[in-house]
Motif scaffolding. Sequence first.
Motif, PDB file in Angstrom:
ATOM      1  N   PRO A  41       0.855  -1.200   0.000  1.00 59.62           N
ATOM      2  CA  PRO A  41       0.000   0.000   0.000  1.00 59.62           C
ATOM      3  C   PRO A  41       0.886   1.244   0.000  1.00 59.62           C
ATOM      4  O   PRO A  41       1.917   1.278   0.687  1.00 59.62           O
ATOM      5  CB  PRO A  41      -0.792  -0.124   1.302  1.00 59.62           C
ATOM      6  N   VAL A  42       0.484   2.277  -0.759  1.00 59.69           N
ATOM      7  CA  VAL A  42       1.308   3.481  -0.876  1.00 59.69           C
ATOM      8  C   VAL A  42       0.471   4.739  -0.673  1.00 59.69           C
ATOM      9  O   VAL A  42      -0.756   4.728  -0.797  1.00 59.69           O
ATOM     10  CB  VAL A  42       2.014   3.535  -2.254  1.00 59.69           C
ATOM     11  N   TRP A  43       1.170   5.812  -0.388  1.00 60.21           N
ATOM     12  CA  TRP A  43       0.565   7.130  -0.160  1.00 60.21           C
ATOM     13  C   TRP A  43      -0.210   7.568  -1.395  1.00 60.21           C
ATOM     14  O   TRP A  43       0.283   7.464  -2.521  1.00 60.21           O
ATOM     15  CB  TRP A  43       1.662   8.133   0.168  1.00 60.21           C
ATOM     16  N   ALA A  44      -1.429   8.078  -1.193  1.00 56.05           N
ATOM     17  CA  ALA A  44      -2.294   8.445  -2.312  1.00 56.05           C
ATOM     18  C   ALA A  44      -2.774   9.891  -2.256  1.00 56.05           C
ATOM     19  O   ALA A  44      -3.625  10.296  -3.037  1.00 56.05           O
ATOM     20  CB  ALA A  44      -3.505   7.505  -2.358  1.00 56.05           C
ATOM     21  N   GLY A  45      -2.214  10.694  -1.347  1.00 50.68           N
ATOM     22  CA  GLY A  45      -2.686  12.067  -1.191  1.00 50.68           C
ATOM     23  C   GLY A  45      -2.244  13.011  -2.281  1.00 50.68           C
ATOM     24  O   GLY A  45      -2.884  14.040  -2.521  1.00 50.68           O
ATOM     25  N   HIS A  46      -1.149  12.705  -2.953  1.00 52.61           N
ATOM     26  CA  HIS A  46      -0.694  13.502  -4.084  1.00 52.61           C
ATOM     27  C   HIS A  46       0.300  12.662  -4.882  1.00 52.61           C
ATOM     28  O   HIS A  46       0.890  11.706  -4.357  1.00 52.61           O
ATOM     29  CB  HIS A  46      -0.040  14.818  -3.633  1.00 52.61           C
ATOM     30  N   PRO A  47       0.525  12.975  -6.166  1.00 53.64           N
ATOM     31  CA  PRO A  47       1.457  12.181  -6.973  1.00 53.64           C
ATOM     32  C   PRO A  47       2.903  12.595  -6.740  1.00 53.64           C
ATOM     33  O   PRO A  47       3.223  13.774  -6.633  1.00 53.64           O
ATOM     34  CB  PRO A  47       1.028  12.500  -8.413  1.00 53.64           C
ATOM     35  N   VAL A  48       3.762  11.601  -6.653  1.00 54.25           N
ATOM     36  CA  VAL A  48       5.205  11.823  -6.581  1.00 54.25           C
ATOM     37  C   VAL A  48       5.860  10.588  -7.171  1.00 54.25           C
ATOM     38  O   VAL A  48       5.396   9.470  -6.971  1.00 54.25           O
ATOM     39  CB  VAL A  48       5.656  12.097  -5.123  1.00 54.25           C
ATOM     40  N   GLY A  49       6.908  10.760  -7.941  1.00 49.16           N
ATOM     41  CA  GLY A  49       7.452   9.684  -8.742  1.00 49.16           C
ATOM     42  C   GLY A  49       8.161   8.608  -7.935  1.00 49.16           C
ATOM     43  O   GLY A  49       8.964   8.894  -7.048  1.00 49.16           O
ATOM     44  N   PHE A  50       7.865   7.350  -8.257  1.00 40.99           N
ATOM     45  CA  PHE A  50       8.548   6.191  -7.696  1.00 40.99           C
ATOM     46  C   PHE A  50       9.624   5.726  -8.686  1.00 40.99           C
ATOM     47  O   PHE A  50       9.793   6.304  -9.754  1.00 40.99           O
ATOM     48  CB  PHE A  50       7.566   5.063  -7.408  1.00 40.99           C
ATOM     49  N   ALA A  51      10.328   4.648  -8.343  1.00 39.85           N
ATOM     50  CA  ALA A  51      11.396   4.141  -9.213  1.00 39.85           C
ATOM     51  C   ALA A  51      11.320   2.624  -9.295  1.00 39.85           C
ATOM     52  O   ALA A  51      11.038   1.947  -8.297  1.00 39.85           O
ATOM     53  CB  ALA A  51      12.766   4.576  -8.686  1.00 39.85           C
ATOM     54  N   LEU A  52      11.585   2.100 -10.481  1.00 44.44           N
ATOM     55  CA  LEU A  52      11.624   0.668 -10.759  1.00 44.44           C
ATOM     56  C   LEU A  52      12.920   0.368 -11.499  1.00 44.44           C
ATOM     57  O   LEU A  52      13.266   1.061 -12.456  1.00 44.44           O
ATOM     58  CB  LEU A  52      10.416   0.261 -11.603  1.00 44.44           C
ATOM     59  N   LEU A  53      13.628  -0.666 -11.062  1.00 38.46           N
ATOM     60  CA  LEU A  53      14.904  -0.999 -11.680  1.00 38.46           C
ATOM     61  C   LEU A  53      15.042  -2.519 -11.759  1.00 38.46           C
ATOM     62  O   LEU A  53      15.100  -3.203 -10.733  1.00 38.46           O
ATOM     63  CB  LEU A  53      16.057  -0.406 -10.867  1.00 38.46           C
ATOM     64  N   THR A  54      15.101  -3.030 -12.987  1.00 40.27           N
ATOM     65  CA  THR A  54      15.291  -4.462 -13.215  1.00 40.27           C
ATOM     66  C   THR A  54      16.694  -4.693 -13.750  1.00 40.27           C
ATOM     67  O   THR A  54      17.101  -4.097 -14.743  1.00 40.27           O
ATOM     68  CB  THR A  54      14.268  -4.997 -14.236  1.00 40.27           C
ATOM     69  N   SER A  55      17.429  -5.552 -13.061  1.00 44.88           N
ATOM     70  CA  SER A  55      18.759  -5.955 -13.489  1.00 44.88           C
ATOM     71  C   SER A  55      18.864  -7.444 -13.175  1.00 44.88           C
ATOM     72  O   SER A  55      19.226  -7.832 -12.065  1.00 44.88           O
ATOM     73  CB  SER A  55      19.840  -5.151 -12.761  1.00 44.88           C
ATOM     74  N   ALA A  56      18.488  -8.265 -14.139  1.00 43.76           N
ATOM     75  CA  ALA A  56      18.338  -9.711 -13.918  1.00 43.76           C
ATOM     76  C   ALA A  56      19.567 -10.298 -13.227  1.00 43.76           C
ATOM     77  O   ALA A  56      20.702  -9.974 -13.595  1.00 43.76           O
ATOM     78  CB  ALA A  56      18.074 -10.411 -15.248  1.00 43.76           C
ATOM     79  N   GLY A 407      13.498   1.470 -15.147  1.00 46.23           N
ATOM     80  CA  GLY A 407      14.786   2.083 -15.425  1.00 46.23           C
ATOM     81  C   GLY A 407      15.830   1.087 -15.869  1.00 46.23           C
ATOM     82  O   GLY A 407      16.921   1.484 -16.273  1.00 46.23           O
ATOM     83  N   GLY A 408      15.486  -0.204 -15.809  1.00 44.01           N
ATOM     84  CA  GLY A 408      16.382  -1.254 -16.269  1.00 44.01           C
ATOM     85  C   GLY A 408      15.828  -1.945 -17.491  1.00 44.01           C
ATOM     86  O   GLY A 408      15.246  -1.312 -18.366  1.00 44.01           O
ATOM     87  N   LYS A 409      15.949  -3.271 -17.526  1.00 43.49           N
ATOM     88  CA  LYS A 409      15.559  -3.995 -18.730  1.00 43.49           C
ATOM     89  C   LYS A 409      15.047  -5.377 -18.359  1.00 43.49           C
ATOM     90  O   LYS A 409      15.666  -6.099 -17.567  1.00 43.49           O
ATOM     91  CB  LYS A 409      16.754  -4.129 -19.677  1.00 43.49           C
ATOM     92  N   SER A 410      13.925  -5.740 -18.957  1.00 46.59           N
ATOM     93  CA  SER A 410      13.406  -7.088 -18.781  1.00 46.59           C
ATOM     94  C   SER A 410      14.291  -8.081 -19.516  1.00 46.59           C
ATOM     95  O   SER A 410      14.716  -7.823 -20.646  1.00 46.59           O
ATOM     96  CB  SER A 410      11.975  -7.187 -19.324  1.00 46.59           C
TER      97      SER A 410
END
Length: 449
Positions: A41-56, A407-410
């Motif tokens: 569950p995450v904060w929903a009061g305003h938008p702010v950018g998250f990060a995703l990074l895949t490095s198999a 931010g990475g690669k599948s």
Amino acid sequence: MKTFQKAAFAFLLTLLVSGFSGYQVGDPTEPTVLEQLDIAPVWAGHPVGFALLTSAPHQYVAYYDADRQMTVAHRQLGQKKWDYQKLPTRVGWDSHNYIAMALDKAGHLHLSGNMHSDSLKYFYATKPHDIHSIRRMPSMTGKAEAKTTYPEFFTAPSGDLVFAYRDGSSGSGNQIYNTYDIKQKSWRRLLDTPFTDGEGLMNAYLRGPMVGPDGFYHIVWVWRDTPDASTNHDLCYARSKDLLHWEKSDGSPLRLPIKLASAEIVDPVPAKGGIINGNTVLGFDAQKRPVITYHKYDQQGNIQIYNARREASGWKIKQATDWTHRWEFGGGGTIEFEVGVHPVQVGKSGDLTMAYRSKGAGNGLLVLDPVQLKVTEKRPYPALVPTRLQNPESSFPGMQVSFREDGGKSPVKGTHYVLRWETLGRNRDRPRQGPLPEASSLRLYQIRE
């Protein structure tokens, strides 16, 4: 995806996290969801950018949890269980305070975020691929770190990690670049001087550096005089082979720091002329020439999209839309964007394509003649995510869907990962009064393109 194509794809998804609610793109051949995982569950009061990074075989997600605390989740690809680590910082109401994340060549995780003209917040994992070894570091270089904003990690030609940020504030700031010495486990300045210098009168809002198909690193930017968004002006460009030596599009050298008087000005749009930071994006044509897409007001005062391409005689600028409405923007804080532009890309038939979104004119994909840059056709834009993911699940009034590209690669060809969550829209970084929505579910999707 190629580097510049991936950047373009990520930018379009960024539109969804930048206040563009109800972004609908239709195509009979919708992408297919291969995997769906709940994260937290995450904060929903305003938008702010998250990060995703895949490095198999590793995958990392950085976000603000339901209590607004910065948190990192990690899993091994193929596993459904996440491991979590909370970090000692909480986000307030500022939508500038996104999270940036990267891995160095040894597998150590680096993070920065939750700062808008604040002291540097930088975190480092002392052990490779171990989120429980993440520690907040007191500094990087110890210089010009008291008023930092817009953290960004990217890779130099050597493969070393580079960190960029703005030192200062809107209307009075400089762009700084640090590089990481993996043997010494320490940061130093990549450049002996700031990249840009507003001379206390303005600051540059940059997009890039990004690696183009020509092998150059490219940067585009506008200058801004004050925190008022309407004071953006003068679209500029620079390129480099090594991030150290910079030049104009004709190959002539640029001395750092770049100032307004020494910059290559692509289009001298004046302040209050309809150009804004965030909507200046870079693509390339089939001949690997840079094409900058942006908007400004026409002679009638209506907002229009333009494309500027570097040709043998200089920058050729062509109007792409013929709209009859005006987007009047201004003021401080994070604003809701009523127009979004996507970088030009080369289509399968050799034509150029450019996607856009407009509250006043709808959404679409423009096909451009590759020689004249004239619009030859308008199409619906192919779906980047399935339609069912584009609409809020929450019944709380004003909820919007946010996405963040990987931010990475599948490791699976023809697929990519994306984060999805829901929040209220932007509120110029001010606290909201009254009831707030419950925390939303942050989910990871693996999508077949």
